[in-house]
Design a protein around this motif. Structure first.
Motif, PDB file in Angstrom:
ATOM      1  N   UNK A 138       1.571   6.135  12.071  1.00  0.00           N
ATOM      2  CA  UNK A 138       2.164   4.849  11.735  1.00  0.00           C
ATOM      3  C   UNK A 138       1.114   3.809  11.399  1.00  0.00           C
ATOM      4  N   UNK A 139      -0.089   3.984  11.914  1.00  0.00           N
ATOM      5  CA  UNK A 139      -1.169   3.034  11.650  1.00  0.00           C
ATOM      6  C   UNK A 139      -1.690   3.184  10.229  1.00  0.00           C
ATOM      7  N   UNK A 140      -1.762   4.422   9.762  1.00  0.00           N
ATOM      8  CA  UNK A 140      -2.305   4.691   8.425  1.00  0.00           C
ATOM      9  C   UNK A 140      -1.224   4.766   7.349  1.00  0.00           C
ATOM     10  N   UNK A 141       0.021   4.860   7.741  1.00  0.00           N
ATOM     11  CA  UNK A 141       1.095   4.971   6.753  1.00  0.00           C
ATOM     12  C   UNK A 141       1.126   6.317   6.066  1.00  0.00           C
ATOM     13  N   UNK A 142       0.834   7.376   6.817  1.00  0.00           N
ATOM     14  CA  UNK A 142       0.794   8.714   6.234  1.00  0.00           C
ATOM     15  C   UNK A 142       1.551   9.702   7.112  1.00  0.00           C
TER      16      UNK A 142
ATOM     17  N   UNK B 120       0.857  -1.195   0.000  1.00  0.00           N
ATOM     18  CA  UNK B 120       0.000   0.000   0.000  1.00  0.00           C
ATOM     19  C   UNK B 120       0.885   1.233   0.000  1.00  0.00           C
ATOM     20  N   UNK B 121       0.617   2.188  -0.881  1.00  0.00           N
ATOM     21  CA  UNK B 121       1.498   3.363  -0.961  1.00  0.00           C
ATOM     22  C   UNK B 121       1.569   4.140   0.345  1.00  0.00           C
TER      23      UNK B 121
ATOM     24  N   UNK C 104       8.375   2.512   6.387  1.00  0.00           N
ATOM     25  CA  UNK C 104       8.944   1.228   5.957  1.00  0.00           C
ATOM     26  C   UNK C 104       9.437   0.454   7.169  1.00  0.00           C
ATOM     27  N   UNK C 105      10.092   1.181   8.106  1.00  0.00           N
ATOM     28  CA  UNK C 105      10.693   0.546   9.279  1.00  0.00           C
ATOM     29  C   UNK C 105       9.679   0.139  10.332  1.00  0.00           C
ATOM     30  N   UNK C 106       8.423   0.513  10.170  1.00  0.00           N
ATOM     31  CA  UNK C 106       7.409   0.108  11.146  1.00  0.00           C
ATOM     32  C   UNK C 106       6.288  -0.721  10.528  1.00  0.00           C
ATOM     33  N   UNK C 107       6.266  -0.822   9.176  1.00  0.00           N
ATOM     34  CA  UNK C 107       5.180  -1.552   8.515  1.00  0.00           C
ATOM     35  C   UNK C 107       5.671  -2.760   7.706  1.00  0.00           C
ATOM     36  N   UNK C 108       6.771  -2.589   7.005  1.00  0.00           N
ATOM     37  CA  UNK C 108       7.167  -3.607   6.029  1.00  0.00           C
ATOM     38  C   UNK C 108       8.523  -4.253   6.307  1.00  0.00           C
TER      39      UNK C 108
END
Length: 338
Positions: free
Chosen positions: A114-118, A69-70, A147-151
């Motif tokens: 960090x939850x929404x990636x925005x 997801x972007x 990137x360091x908290x989601x992927x």
């Protein structure tokens, strides 16, 4: 805010007043472009063409590698503020889940969800002129934090590979990760990153990615590598001056976006004789890697599991003073596994 007298005057002149945007609202974002830092889709929206230009300098060399997801980064450049030419102060960071907040001053700040990636960022026009500062604390760091908290799981380590066998070079700041990574690359190794590695969370392997397109040195590296002597020193926003070179300036280098880690090596350059490579403690390695992690309980649990997978690699401590000896000893490790 207009006074009542000013509003009366405007009404007397039949001047239409537009209050559709509140005085506290940041500028509208009219420009948009997609980039792929470390291969991850990132949509940047801004009201400044100069921001897009700096983003291209940072990220255009990366190609899309992941269908995630972007990540969304909105950067609002404030106009009409009382601007100072000097660089803003180092931001203060605060974590209030799921928000990571960075505040340099009243007009230069970011809020990462960090939850929404925005990420929402405001900077002044004067701050945009300080490219190194902007890239280090705001523009460049925003997608990396997601990137360091989601992927991926960040690891404070360099990464190189010899004949397909990857090595993670770990240590505190100043331990020599960048110098040894570059020395290995100079000796024909594959270069992945000098001190910021990212362990991909997906899969069952120990795959590391990083910025293979740049090498950074401390100014003292000129004593080890004559080709670095005399090159421009970049003032680091974090107070650590460095020499930064694109790997394209060194056509003899073999960069790679990823490497499978077979060995984890902790660097020890203290005065120890004789030099040697010895097994190292997994518990110390585990806590060294865990201490930099942040995010939700769920993301931390994912990263802990990824680190346990990484820690199935053999772990060593490299005690050395001579850089050439260190490279040679690591080549033996890659060939013989000991």
């Amino acid at each position: 805010m207009l006074t009542i007298e000013e509003i009366e005057s405007a009404c007397d002149k039949s001047t239409r007043l537009d209050f559709t945007r509140h005085v506290l609202e940041v500028p509208e974002l009219t420009l948009r472009e997609t980039f792929y830092p470390l291969g991850f889709p990132t949509e940047l929206r801004t009201n400044s063409a100069e921001i897009l230009s700096q983003a291209r300098d940072l990220w255009s060399i990366f190609e899309k590698r992941f269908d995630t997801q972007p990540i969304r980064v909105d950067m609002h450049v404030l106009e009409g503020e009382a601007e100072l030419e000097e660089c803003p102060p180092t931001p203060v960071f605060r974590m209030m889940q799921p928000l990571l907040i960075s505040i340099a001053d009243a007009n230069n700040a970011s809020v990462m969800n960090l939850e929404r990636g925005s990420t929402q960022i405001t900077v002044t026009r004067a701050t945009v002129k300080h490219c190194s500062y902007l890239g280090y604390f705001f523009l460049g760091s925003a997608p990396l934090c997601h990137i360091a908290s989601r992927y991926a799981t960040p690891v404070h380590a360099g990464c190189v590979a010899f004949r397909g066998r990857g090595m993670l070079l770990c240590g505190d700041s100043g331990a020599g990760k960048s110098s040894l990574s570059y020395a290995c690359a100079r000796a024909g190794w594959t270069y992945v990153t000098d001190d910021a590695s990212y362990l991909l969370n997906d899969g069952e392997d120990r795959m590391i990615t990083g910025n293979c397109h740049q090498v950074r040195f401390r100014p003292s590296a000129a004593e080890l590598f004559p080709e670095v002597d005399g090159l421009e020193i970049t003032p680091r926003a974090a107070g650590k001056p460095s020499i930064e070179l694109p790997t394209t300036a060194m056509p003899w280098m073999t960069p790679a976006e990823t490497a499978q880690v077979d060995f984890i090596v902790f660097l020890n350059r203290r005065a120890i004789e004789p030099p040697e490579l010895v097994p190292y403690r997994k518990d110390v390695a585990r806590y060294f890697m865990r201490q930099v992690l942040y995010g939700s309980e769920r993301s931390i649990a994912t990263q802990y599991a990824a680190l346990e997978r990484l820690l199935t690699a053999e772990i060593f401590e490299l005690r050395y003073r001579d850089l050439g000896w260190a490279v040679h000893r690591l080549e033996i490790l890659a060939r013989e596994g000991r």
